[in-house]
Scaffold this active site. Structure first.
Site, PDB file in Angstrom:
ATOM      1  N   ARG A 430       0.825  -1.207   0.000  1.00 43.45           N
ATOM      2  CA  ARG A 430       0.000   0.000   0.000  1.00 43.45           C
ATOM      3  C   ARG A 430       0.860   1.258   0.000  1.00 43.45           C
ATOM      4  O   ARG A 430       1.964   1.281   0.553  1.00 43.45           O
ATOM      5  CB  ARG A 430      -0.936  -0.026   1.206  1.00 43.45           C
ATOM      6  CG  ARG A 430      -1.925  -1.190   1.126  1.00 43.45           C
ATOM      7  CD  ARG A 430      -2.751  -1.330   2.376  1.00 43.45           C
ATOM      8  NE  ARG A 430      -3.606  -0.177   2.594  1.00 43.45           N
ATOM      9  CZ  ARG A 430      -4.376  -0.032   3.671  1.00 43.45           C
ATOM     10  NH1 ARG A 430      -4.363  -0.948   4.615  1.00 43.45           N
ATOM     11  NH2 ARG A 430      -5.125   1.035   3.801  1.00 43.45           N
ATOM     12  N   ASP A 623     -14.982   4.065   3.868  1.00 39.72           N
ATOM     13  CA  ASP A 623     -14.755   2.676   4.281  1.00 39.72           C
ATOM     14  C   ASP A 623     -15.997   1.805   4.139  1.00 39.72           C
ATOM     15  O   ASP A 623     -15.895   0.574   4.181  1.00 39.72           O
ATOM     16  CB  ASP A 623     -14.280   2.630   5.737  1.00 39.72           C
ATOM     17  CG  ASP A 623     -12.827   3.054   5.885  1.00 39.72           C
ATOM     18  OD1 ASP A 623     -12.066   2.890   4.914  1.00 39.72           O
ATOM     19  OD2 ASP A 623     -12.463   3.564   6.953  1.00 39.72           O
TER      20      ASP A 623
END
Length: 743
Positions: A430, A623
């Site tokens: 990431r 999210d």
């Protein structure tokens, strides 16, 4: 059990030294069938006499030349200090193309002995060390399964033949071992700490207690812990004498460090220093649990796990009742961070005991903070103040937690010590450049791996300067990272957001008494103030609640109340979007707890319609979009999402992964560069891949409520990092979700 080979593929294995290790390797290799013949060589007459009847070898001899003649592999299994003489005898013999390896627990001494005997290190020599053993010794203790599911460490050198390494690896795998490689010097340091030092302490403790006048009663009433620890004091004294002398320098380094720490403990006991004692004990307990979790039971004496966890979600089911989901992960992270930097004690209730939050907790323990718990969501943090953190003993491992890594990067940039932040394979992919770049602009020295990915190497004693930063992309993690760095910078630090993001850091800083100025999208912090410990009540996580909000919305007859959920205005995008789609959502008993707004949320089934998701809601629900995509799939008409490119760099590319999964279930889902277009329609059963992303796995579990067939969701182990107990909670509410474990 050892691995069996259908037909022998090699000729002769010669094992020199038929003690516990050599005898067990010979016996295991013989039973595996990898070699046509296994020959043992030992000078001890008794060992030779019983080796064949015990099934350890096919042949046995005291003559070294006879033993190695025609051998494909020669294993040196003699004590470390006896190795030099055996090698001197071997060097004058014709070894042909035989591969030479050993089982010594100190590689430096063995390699030095090989070099002395041969004049150089032969390319066919492969240093090796099985991490297995027993307090028993001798060929009579040999077991074919001694190495099964135990580590064997190979330490090949620069010029070691790859073919030789492959052959030795195959030998150990044939007896069921888990083979790994590491640099030679690292091996000796690690083993000095994990094996040699514990043996030294066990020998010393038993010797000390045996010399006391009340020794009979000491051993008569010894509890299980004493017996477990001192069991290794029954090991072969000669072998361990040789080990300590051969690995003297590394053992002394570990022993000196332990002696210093033991002296500090003695002082604490003498002075009645409860805080120091508690700190050592809690750090030790948590470290053992933490690293056991990290290694997924891949410790030296444990097997390597290859278990995959899948979910099976079946159609139908109900969603009804009252439930409180786990604590908010974002607030849990920040409670540990700011509580550690505060002066005084901070009591946390409702802490999320998931792996991500625990990774943050362990990082601060590694930096010297005494933290009690968690126990049923209760954590007590003995703060050290803004300048009280200590250098961690090694890299800070944060598992799969991007929040931990990004926020810690800002905090560590202001410390006087160097640090390294690492994570698991998923986190290591990431991007971290969006925190590293502005931190560098503040004066931090940060190195990243390729393309700005972890690990992050942060140099201490950097002179941070406050700055005004206009964020190119809305991100609460980047904002929080820079605010934490601003605590240590010269001058004020301001962060301006292009769109609102969660403001837990600002709220909690104020709760700890640290002034923060918020002016619309601009947040400013100045150094020179302090944080004061207090009480934090972590509300239930709206991101976790979102799965059940969608579940109740799409299930006919559903009526669900989610208790004590955080409804921070920067987090309620999921509520706003579901209401815009026609959802029946009611906020009850709204109140404020510790600076955070909370409420009970009642959700009932309602028919949904597709919408164009307002762009201003995107950062407020970033999210929750995976499960909102499920709601869109169950809605009438088309749902369009734009401006959500951040979803492509989460634990997975959540846009593409959700699109692939929905398509596999028969739903029209068209990914776009910054969003997705979903046409509601019937969901079929099928198999989907979560790509180790917990939110993907849980979202498709919810989808099964409206599916026409069973949904099998692959690779769901990481659900524990975000939502421990998800499956059990879903089942308690009436959902048909279960775990399928496969090897």
């Amino acid at each position: 059990m050892p691995v069996s080979s259908e037909q022998p593929t090699m000729g002769r294995l010669t094992v020199i030294g038929l003690g516990l290790i050599g005898g067990s390797l010979a016996k295991g290799a013989r039973e595996s069938g990898l070699f046509r013949e296994v020959v043992g060589c030992d000078r001890d007459e008794t060992a030779r006499r019983i080796a064949i009847p015990l099934g350890v070898v096919d042949q046995v001899t005291a003559d070294l030349a006879e033993a190695v003649r025609g051998a494909d592999v020669i294993v040196l299994a003699v004590p470390v200090l006896a190795m030099e003489q055996v090698l001197a005898d071997l060097v004058v013999l014709d070894l042909g193309e035989a591969v030479l390896t050993d089982v010594g627990s100190t590689k430096g001494a063995v390699v030095a002995a090989v070099e002395k005997a041969f004049g150089q290190i032969p390319g066919r020599f492969v240093p090796g060390h099985p991490i297995a053993g027993s307090e028993k010794s001798g060929v009579e203790a040999a077991r074919a399964d001694l190495f099964f599911r135990h580590k064997v460490i190979l330490t090949p050198l620069e010029h070691t033949s790859e073919q030789a390494v492959a052959l030795v690896q195959r030998l150990w795998q044939a007896v069921g071992a888990d083979v790994e490689s590491m640099p030679l010097a690292d091996h000796d340091e690690v083993l000095a700490a994990t094996s040699h030092l514990p043996h030294l302490l066990a020998f010393s403790l038993v010797d000390t207690l045996a010399g006391r006048s009340e020794n009979l009663d000491i051993f008569r009433y010894a509890a299980g812990g004493f017996r477990d620890f001192t069991r290794i004091a029954a090991s072969d004294p000669v072998m361990w004498r040789d080990v300590f002398l051969a690995n003297r320098d590394a053992v002394l380094r570990s022993l000196d460090a332990f002696t210093r720490d033991l002296a500090r403990l003695r002082t604490a006991v003498d002075e009645g220093d409860a805080k120091t004692l508690l700190g050592v004990f809690t750090r030790a307990k948590s470290a053992r649990e933490h690293f056991s979790t990290i290694l997924a039971r891949r410790a030296y004496m444990e097997p390597m796990q290859t278990q995959m966890i899948n979910f099976i979600a079946r159609p139908g089911g109900q969603v009804a009742g009252r439930v409180r989901v786990p604590g908010d992960k974002s607030i849990s992270h920040r409670s540990i961070m700011l509580g550690s930097l505060a002066e005084g004690v901070t009591q946390v209730e409702g802490f999320l005991e998931g792996e991500d939050s625990l990774a943050t907790l362990q990082a601060f323990r590694d930096m010297g903070v005494v933290i009690e718990g968690p126990h049923h969501g209760r954590v007590t943090i003995n703060g050290v103040g803004l300048n009280g953190l200590k250098a961690p003993p090694g890299p800070l491992y944060v598992g799969n937690s991007g929040t931990s890594m990004r926020l810690l990067a800002g905090l560590l940039a202001g410390q006087a010590f160097d640090s390294v932040l690492t994570g698991d394979a998923s986190l290591s992919k990431r991007p971290m450049a969006r925190v590293a770049k502005p931190l560098r602009e503040m004066g931090a020295q940060i190195e990243t791996a390729n393309e700005g990915r972890p690990p992050l190497r942060i140099t201490g004693d950097s002179m941070l300067m406050g700055m005004d930063y206009d964020m190119p992309m809305a991100s609460a993690q980047v904002k929080s990272c820079l605010l934490l760095a601003g605590l240590y910078a010269r001058g004020s630090t301001s962060v301006t957001e292009p769109a609102p993001t969660r403001d837990h850091t600002e709220r909690m800083l104020k709760g700890f008494g640290y002034p923060v100025e918020v002016d619309g999208p601009r947040v400013t912090i100045e150094p020179g103030h302090k944080l004061t410990g207090g009480k934090i009540d972590v509300p239930a996580d709206i991101s976790s609640a979102a799965f059940f909000m969608v579940a109740a919305t799409i299930t006919p007859g559903a009526d669900l109340t989610l208790e004590h959920v955080g409804i921070n205005p920067t987090r309620i995008g999921v509520i706003n979007i579901l209401r815009a789609m026609g959802g029946d959502i009611e906020l009850i008993n709204e109140r404020e707890v510790g600076g955070e707004p909370v409420a009970d949320i009642r959700v009932r089934h309602a028919p949904l319609k597709g919408i164009d998701i307002p762009i201003d809601q995107v950062p407020l629900a970033i999210d929750e979009f995976p499960v909102l995509f499920v709601a869109a799939a169950c809605a009438e008409g088309k749902t369009i999402l734009r401006g959500a490119e951040e979803l492509r760099v989460k634990e997975s590319d959540r846009i593409q992964v959700m699109a692939d999964g929905l398509q596999a279930l028969g739903v029209s889902a068209e990914p776009t560069p910054d969003g997705i277009i979903i046409q509601g329609g019937p969901l079929h059963g099928g198999e989907v891949e979560s790509h180790d992303d917990h939110r993907i796995a849980m979202s498709f579990s919810v989808a099964a409520l409206r599916a026409q067939g069973e949904i099998r969701i692959r690779n769901c182990a990481n659900v524990a990092t975000s939502f421990p107990g998800f499956v059990e909670l879903a089942q308690s509410l009436g959902m048909h979700v279960q775990v399928e474990e496969t090897a």
